[in-house]
Design a protein around this motif. Structure first.
Motif, PDB file in Angstrom:
ATOM      1  N   ALA A  50      17.369  22.513  48.893  1.00 16.93           N
ATOM      2  CA  ALA A  50      17.683  22.908  50.180  1.00 16.93           C
ATOM      3  C   ALA A  50      17.844  24.547  50.393  1.00 16.93           C
ATOM      4  O   ALA A  50      17.735  25.053  51.476  1.00 16.93           O
ATOM      5  CB  ALA A  50      18.936  21.967  50.720  1.00 16.93           C
ATOM      6  N   PRO A  51      18.585  25.142  49.303  1.00 19.08           N
ATOM      7  CA  PRO A  51      18.700  26.426  49.318  1.00 19.08           C
ATOM      8  C   PRO A  51      17.641  27.175  49.585  1.00 19.08           C
ATOM      9  O   PRO A  51      17.585  28.299  50.183  1.00 19.08           O
ATOM     10  CB  PRO A  51      19.434  27.188  48.078  1.00 19.08           C
ATOM     11  CG  PRO A  51      20.185  25.538  47.563  1.00 19.08           C
ATOM     12  CD  PRO A  51      19.089  24.671  47.921  1.00 19.08           C
ATOM     13  N   ARG A  52      16.267  26.856  49.025  1.00 21.02           N
ATOM     14  CA  ARG A  52      15.212  27.702  48.872  1.00 21.02           C
ATOM     15  C   ARG A  52      14.585  27.344  50.234  1.00 21.02           C
ATOM     16  O   ARG A  52      14.016  28.359  50.925  1.00 21.02           O
ATOM     17  CB  ARG A  52      14.171  27.274  47.746  1.00 21.02           C
ATOM     18  CG  ARG A  52      13.111  28.028  47.738  1.00 21.02           C
ATOM     19  CD  ARG A  52      12.314  27.908  46.538  1.00 21.02           C
ATOM     20  NE  ARG A  52      11.173  28.756  46.504  1.00 21.02           N
ATOM     21  CZ  ARG A  52      10.191  28.851  45.227  1.00 21.02           C
ATOM     22  NH1 ARG A  52      10.554  28.216  44.202  1.00 21.02           N
ATOM     23  NH2 ARG A  52       9.199  29.691  45.314  1.00 21.02           N
ATOM     24  N   ILE A  53      14.530  26.230  50.623  1.00 27.98           N
ATOM     25  CA  ILE A  53      13.809  25.935  52.165  1.00 27.98           C
ATOM     26  C   ILE A  53      14.859  26.711  53.241  1.00 27.98           C
ATOM     27  O   ILE A  53      14.071  27.159  54.122  1.00 27.98           O
ATOM     28  CB  ILE A  53      13.922  24.423  52.365  1.00 27.98           C
ATOM     29  CG1 ILE A  53      12.714  23.774  51.168  1.00 27.98           C
ATOM     30  CG2 ILE A  53      13.424  24.159  53.778  1.00 27.98           C
ATOM     31  CD1 ILE A  53      12.654  22.162  51.620  1.00 27.98           C
ATOM     32  N   HIS A  54      16.155  26.659  52.762  1.00 25.42           N
ATOM     33  CA  HIS A  54      16.796  27.400  54.044  1.00 25.42           C
ATOM     34  C   HIS A  54      16.474  28.913  54.016  1.00 25.42           C
ATOM     35  O   HIS A  54      16.445  29.609  54.954  1.00 25.42           O
ATOM     36  CB  HIS A  54      18.480  27.056  53.487  1.00 25.42           C
ATOM     37  CG  HIS A  54      19.290  28.069  54.472  1.00 25.42           C
ATOM     38  ND1 HIS A  54      20.192  28.950  53.923  1.00 25.42           N
ATOM     39  CD2 HIS A  54      19.493  27.849  55.873  1.00 25.42           C
ATOM     40  CE1 HIS A  54      20.750  29.417  55.036  1.00 25.42           C
ATOM     41  NE2 HIS A  54      20.463  28.789  56.099  1.00 25.42           N
ATOM     42  N   GLY A  55      16.282  29.669  52.713  1.00 22.39           N
ATOM     43  CA  GLY A  55      15.873  30.911  52.636  1.00 22.39           C
ATOM     44  C   GLY A  55      14.627  31.115  53.428  1.00 22.39           C
ATOM     45  O   GLY A  55      14.488  32.214  53.862  1.00 22.39           O
ATOM     46  N   LYS A  56      13.651  30.167  53.227  1.00 25.07           N
ATOM     47  CA  LYS A  56      12.382  30.431  53.730  1.00 25.07           C
ATOM     48  C   LYS A  56      12.637  30.402  55.305  1.00 25.07           C
ATOM     49  O   LYS A  56      11.644  31.003  55.690  1.00 25.07           O
ATOM     50  CB  LYS A  56      11.348  29.391  53.244  1.00 25.07           C
ATOM     51  CG  LYS A  56      10.997  29.397  51.824  1.00 25.07           C
ATOM     52  CD  LYS A  56      10.253  30.648  51.377  1.00 25.07           C
ATOM     53  CE  LYS A  56       9.844  30.882  49.947  1.00 25.07           C
ATOM     54  NZ  LYS A  56       9.248  31.947  49.650  1.00 25.07           N
ATOM     55  N   LEU A  57      13.227  29.497  55.890  1.00 24.52           N
ATOM     56  CA  LEU A  57      13.457  29.366  57.095  1.00 24.52           C
ATOM     57  C   LEU A  57      14.010  30.458  57.864  1.00 24.52           C
ATOM     58  O   LEU A  57      13.523  31.148  58.899  1.00 24.52           O
ATOM     59  CB  LEU A  57      14.187  27.973  57.628  1.00 24.52           C
ATOM     60  CG  LEU A  57      13.377  26.858  57.340  1.00 24.52           C
ATOM     61  CD1 LEU A  57      14.632  25.523  57.590  1.00 24.52           C
ATOM     62  CD2 LEU A  57      12.141  26.683  58.215  1.00 24.52           C
ATOM     63  N   LEU A  58      14.854  31.251  57.090  1.00 28.95           N
ATOM     64  CA  LEU A  58      15.598  32.286  57.483  1.00 28.95           C
ATOM     65  C   LEU A  58      14.710  33.667  57.847  1.00 28.95           C
ATOM     66  O   LEU A  58      14.721  34.272  58.715  1.00 28.95           O
ATOM     67  CB  LEU A  58      16.699  32.749  56.761  1.00 28.95           C
ATOM     68  CG  LEU A  58      17.963  31.912  56.847  1.00 28.95           C
ATOM     69  CD1 LEU A  58      19.025  32.276  55.812  1.00 28.95           C
ATOM     70  CD2 LEU A  58      18.552  31.729  58.084  1.00 28.95           C
ATOM     71  N   LYS A  59      13.574  33.474  56.685  1.00 30.96           N
ATOM     72  CA  LYS A  59      12.644  34.597  56.558  1.00 30.96           C
ATOM     73  C   LYS A  59      11.864  34.547  57.792  1.00 30.96           C
ATOM     74  O   LYS A  59      11.088  35.497  58.417  1.00 30.96           O
ATOM     75  CB  LYS A  59      12.047  34.743  55.569  1.00 30.96           C
ATOM     76  CG  LYS A  59      12.786  35.240  54.192  1.00 30.96           C
ATOM     77  CD  LYS A  59      12.035  35.100  52.787  1.00 30.96           C
ATOM     78  CE  LYS A  59      12.608  35.514  51.695  1.00 30.96           C
ATOM     79  NZ  LYS A  59      12.063  35.568  50.498  1.00 30.96           N
ATOM     80  N   LEU A  60      11.701  33.106  58.287  1.00 28.64           N
ATOM     81  CA  LEU A  60      10.781  33.152  59.360  1.00 28.64           C
ATOM     82  C   LEU A  60      11.290  33.111  60.702  1.00 28.64           C
ATOM     83  O   LEU A  60      10.665  32.853  61.828  1.00 28.64           O
ATOM     84  CB  LEU A  60      10.152  31.602  59.285  1.00 28.64           C
ATOM     85  CG  LEU A  60       9.096  31.224  58.174  1.00 28.64           C
ATOM     86  CD1 LEU A  60       8.810  29.699  58.291  1.00 28.64           C
ATOM     87  CD2 LEU A  60       8.047  32.069  58.272  1.00 28.64           C
ATOM     88  N   GLY A  61      12.792  33.514  60.707  1.00 28.16           N
ATOM     89  CA  GLY A  61      13.374  33.543  61.944  1.00 28.16           C
ATOM     90  C   GLY A  61      14.030  32.350  62.406  1.00 28.16           C
ATOM     91  O   GLY A  61      14.501  32.285  63.853  1.00 28.16           O
TER      92      GLY A  61
END
Length: 206
Positions: free
Chosen positions: A116-127
């Protein structure tokens, strides 16, 4: 011949008799305001009879203007309304959109090693402004290998497990002794026991 209810009435508790008298008095009040031979009950009347029945179910015996089944139905309806109100939505975090939920599921399926932390970080980068707890909620749950139960684990490792406890033992002279005990779980063997009147961290560690 006297009815069993009249014979049992002198042995009722005071609060129960007061409740039944209150039910009788309120029925008289309702009968006095009836119009054209029809009894009209208001919501305040229902709110009077329902709690009275809940606290003193024996009031069903003195009801004359309404059927006991009607009062029980009112009570159940009020119970449902209360818990519907109790479990109402009180706001909180808004639900994320279905497209974002589908994206989270897709990312978790295509990248099984991502948490979840990595997917959360990817989603934040996507806006996408989304909490990590929401990401963990909508990820695909994978079943791992079945783990052994607590009973099996205890049976397999009992020879290597010991239980310890620090407890107080009062004496005849009203003093307190602090006992430290270690017991092996396999055969309930006493491994260590010591007693002191002044326990310290050094004493426990030793």
């Amino acid at each position: 011949m006297l009815s069993p209810w009249l014979l049992a009435s002198p042995f009722k508790s005071k609060s129960r008799l007061e409740a039944e008298n209150a039910a009788l008095r309120h029925q008289l009040i309702v009968l006095r305001r009836k119009l054209r031979g029809r009894v009209r009950l208001t919501n305040s009347d229902r709110w009077f009879f329902v709690p009275l029945y809940r606290w003193f179910p024996s009031t069903l015996q003195v009801l004359t203007i309404i059927q006991p089944e009607t009062l029980v139905r009112w009570h159940r309806a009020g119970f449902r309304c209360y818990w519907r109100w109790k479990s109402r939505s009180r706001g909180g975090r808004p639900q994320i959109e279905s497209d974002l939920r589908a994206l989270i599921r897709r990312m978790s399926i295509e990248n099984p090693l991502w948490g979840a932390p990595r997917i959360h970080g990817k989603l934040l980068k996507l806006g996408f402004e989304v909490a990590q707890s929401s990401v963990s909620k909508y990820m695909v749950k994978r079943r791992g290998p079945p783990s052994q139960g607590w009973r099996t684990r205890l049976r397999n490792h009992a020879p290597d497990i010991a239980a310890m406890d620090l407890f107080i033992a009062p004496t005849v002279g009203i003093d307190l002794l602090y006992a430290f005990v270690i017991v092996r779980l396999d055969r309930r063997d006493l491994v260590w026991i010591n007693v002191t009147t002044n326990p310290t961290a050094e004493w426990i560690a030793r």
